[in-house]
Design a protein around this motif. Sequence first.
Motif, PDB file in Angstrom:
ATOM      1  N   LEU A  12       0.840  -1.208   0.000  1.00 21.41           N
ATOM      2  CA  LEU A  12       0.000   0.000   0.000  1.00 21.41           C
ATOM      3  C   LEU A  12       0.875   1.258   0.000  1.00 21.41           C
ATOM      4  N   PHE A  13       1.907   1.271   0.842  1.00 20.79           N
ATOM      5  CA  PHE A  13       2.825   2.417   0.854  1.00 20.79           C
ATOM      6  C   PHE A  13       3.513   2.567  -0.501  1.00 20.79           C
ATOM      7  N   ASP A  14       3.941   1.459  -1.087  1.00 23.65           N
ATOM      8  CA  ASP A  14       4.589   1.513  -2.409  1.00 23.65           C
ATOM      9  C   ASP A  14       3.631   2.078  -3.456  1.00 23.65           C
ATOM     10  N   ALA A  15       2.365   1.655  -3.405  1.00 20.08           N
ATOM     11  CA  ALA A  15       1.371   2.140  -4.378  1.00 20.08           C
ATOM     12  C   ALA A  15       1.133   3.635  -4.198  1.00 20.08           C
ATOM     13  N   LEU A  16       1.031   4.085  -2.959  1.00 15.71           N
ATOM     14  CA  LEU A  16       0.849   5.517  -2.704  1.00 15.71           C
ATOM     15  C   LEU A  16       2.071   6.306  -3.171  1.00 15.71           C
ATOM     16  N   ASP A  17       3.256   5.766  -2.915  1.00 16.85           N
ATOM     17  CA  ASP A  17       4.490   6.431  -3.360  1.00 16.85           C
ATOM     18  C   ASP A  17       4.524   6.535  -4.886  1.00 16.85           C
ATOM     19  N   ALA A  18       4.139   5.457  -5.566  1.00 15.53           N
ATOM     20  CA  ALA A  18       4.137   5.462  -7.041  1.00 15.53           C
ATOM     21  C   ALA A  18       3.145   6.494  -7.570  1.00 15.53           C
ATOM     22  N   CYS A  19       1.970   6.567  -6.962  1.00 12.34           N
ATOM     23  CA  CYS A  19       0.982   7.565  -7.398  1.00 12.34           C
ATOM     24  C   CYS A  19       1.492   8.973  -7.159  1.00 12.34           C
ATOM     25  N   GLU A  20       2.157   9.178  -6.031  1.00  9.94           N
ATOM     26  CA  GLU A  20       2.692  10.501  -5.745  1.00  9.94           C
ATOM     27  C   GLU A  20       3.785  10.883  -6.740  1.00  9.94           C
ATOM     28  N   ARG A  21       4.678   9.946  -7.051  1.00  7.91           N
ATOM     29  CA  ARG A  21       5.717  10.227  -8.062  1.00  7.91           C
ATOM     30  C   ARG A  21       5.075  10.552  -9.408  1.00  7.91           C
ATOM     31  N   ASP A  22       4.036   9.812  -9.763  1.00  4.16           N
ATOM     32  CA  ASP A  22       3.340  10.049 -11.021  1.00  4.16           C
ATOM     33  C   ASP A  22       2.728  11.447 -11.037  1.00  4.16           C
ATOM     34  N   ALA A  23       2.125  11.840  -9.920  1.00 11.04           N
ATOM     35  CA  ALA A  23       1.513  13.171  -9.841  1.00 11.04           C
ATOM     36  C   ALA A  23       2.569  14.275  -9.937  1.00 11.04           C
ATOM     37  N   ASN A  57     -10.069  11.137  -1.222  1.00 12.46           N
ATOM     38  CA  ASN A  57      -9.256  10.558  -0.155  1.00 12.46           C
ATOM     39  C   ASN A  57      -9.664  11.105   1.207  1.00 12.46           C
ATOM     40  N   ARG A  58      -9.919  12.394   1.277  1.00  9.02           N
ATOM     41  CA  ARG A  58     -10.338  13.016   2.543  1.00  9.02           C
ATOM     42  C   ARG A  58     -11.660  12.420   3.022  1.00  9.02           C
ATOM     43  N   VAL A  59     -12.620  12.261   2.111  1.00  6.08           N
ATOM     44  CA  VAL A  59     -13.928  11.712   2.461  1.00  6.08           C
ATOM     45  C   VAL A  59     -13.795  10.247   2.891  1.00  6.08           C
ATOM     46  N   TYR A  60     -12.990   9.476   2.162  1.00  3.62           N
ATOM     47  CA  TYR A  60     -12.813   8.057   2.497  1.00  3.62           C
ATOM     48  C   TYR A  60     -12.151   7.890   3.860  1.00  3.62           C
ATOM     49  N   ILE A  61     -11.072   8.610   4.097  1.00  2.43           N
ATOM     50  CA  ILE A  61     -10.375   8.491   5.389  1.00  2.43           C
ATOM     51  C   ILE A  61     -11.280   8.946   6.527  1.00  2.43           C
ATOM     52  N   ALA A  62     -12.058   9.982   6.326  1.00  2.00           N
ATOM     53  CA  ALA A  62     -12.993  10.433   7.365  1.00  2.00           C
ATOM     54  C   ALA A  62     -14.008   9.334   7.690  1.00  2.00           C
ATOM     55  N   VAL A  92     -12.300  -2.953  -6.302  1.00  2.18           N
ATOM     56  CA  VAL A  92     -10.982  -2.341  -6.526  1.00  2.18           C
ATOM     57  C   VAL A  92     -10.567  -2.534  -7.985  1.00  2.18           C
ATOM     58  N   ARG A  93     -10.748  -3.734  -8.516  1.00  6.06           N
ATOM     59  CA  ARG A  93     -10.369  -3.997  -9.915  1.00  6.06           C
ATOM     60  C   ARG A  93     -11.174  -3.141 -10.891  1.00  6.06           C
ATOM     61  N   GLN A  94     -12.422  -2.815 -10.560  1.00  2.00           N
ATOM     62  CA  GLN A  94     -13.242  -1.978 -11.441  1.00  2.00           C
ATOM     63  C   GLN A  94     -12.687  -0.554 -11.541  1.00  2.00           C
ATOM     64  N   LEU A  95     -11.967  -0.128 -10.514  1.00  2.00           N
ATOM     65  CA  LEU A  95     -11.393   1.221 -10.523  1.00  2.00           C
ATOM     66  C   LEU A  95     -10.070   1.299 -11.273  1.00  2.00           C
ATOM     67  N   GLU A  96      -9.408   0.186 -11.396  1.00  2.00           N
ATOM     68  CA  GLU A  96      -8.077   0.169 -12.006  1.00  2.00           C
ATOM     69  C   GLU A  96      -8.128   0.533 -13.486  1.00  2.00           C
ATOM     70  N   PRO A  97      -7.130   1.307 -13.948  1.00  2.00           N
ATOM     71  CA  PRO A  97      -7.026   1.510 -15.385  1.00  2.00           C
ATOM     72  C   PRO A  97      -6.514   0.234 -16.047  1.00  2.00           C
ATOM     73  N   PRO A  98      -6.767   0.011 -17.305  1.00  2.00           N
ATOM     74  CA  PRO A  98      -7.554   0.899 -18.146  1.00  2.00           C
ATOM     75  C   PRO A  98      -9.024   0.854 -17.741  1.00  2.00           C
ATOM     76  N   VAL A 166      -8.797   0.690  -2.372  1.00  2.00           N
ATOM     77  CA  VAL A 166      -9.551   1.528  -3.307  1.00  2.00           C
ATOM     78  C   VAL A 166      -8.772   2.808  -3.610  1.00  2.00           C
ATOM     79  N   ILE A 167      -8.150   3.375  -2.598  1.00  2.00           N
ATOM     80  CA  ILE A 167      -7.510   4.686  -2.747  1.00  2.00           C
ATOM     81  C   ILE A 167      -6.452   4.698  -3.858  1.00  2.00           C
ATOM     82  N   PRO A 168      -5.428   3.835  -3.831  1.00  2.00           N
ATOM     83  CA  PRO A 168      -4.451   3.918  -4.939  1.00  2.00           C
ATOM     84  C   PRO A 168      -5.023   3.485  -6.289  1.00  2.00           C
ATOM     85  N   ALA A 169      -5.980   2.561  -6.293  1.00  2.00           N
ATOM     86  CA  ALA A 169      -6.603   2.170  -7.574  1.00  2.00           C
ATOM     87  C   ALA A 169      -7.325   3.372  -8.176  1.00  2.00           C
TER      88      ALA A 169
END
Length: 187
Positions: A12-23, A57-62, A92-98, A166-169
Amino acid sequence: MAPNDHPEIAALFDALDACERDAVELVSGLTEEQGRGRAAPGTWSVAECLDHLATANRVYIAAMTAPAERARRAGRTRRRAALPGVIGGWFVRQLEPPVKSRMRAPSKIVPRPSPGLRESFDAFLAEQHSVREFIRDYADIDLAGVRFVNPFVRAIRFSLATGLHVIPAHERRHLLQAWGVRRAVAG
């Protein structure tokens, strides 16, 4: 608990890190005007994609925090890996690209009209920090067994583990969308 104590938490941390690098790469070199530009009328800009992710993310974590706190108080410690179950995994898979199917954003997380690129990016980074903090704070509870009410569809209850996956997907989905916008507006 250290993230490396459990492989799915580390993932999960790796996925968040990858998304952050992408952003970071996504917004690198974009002007505010380009960040607010749209590929076509009625579509979202790069800034709106980032604003949407920060808000989601804010709504989900809340929604996840009170059940996590109750679980901690009740002594519901980790019993199994923090992975989604069958239905949660399917979601989760439904959210994943493509993107396999388009979904309309729930009104709670529709991006603000024309937010600033820098403001949206900073909000995205802040919420990334909040997600990581939630994981660090609650990795020792039974994330796969504790449920929370989905903040968008009240009749659905997901495990906290599903919510965290769900969040990183969801981020990957909209970062890919934002890259398409960037190519259209910035060349």
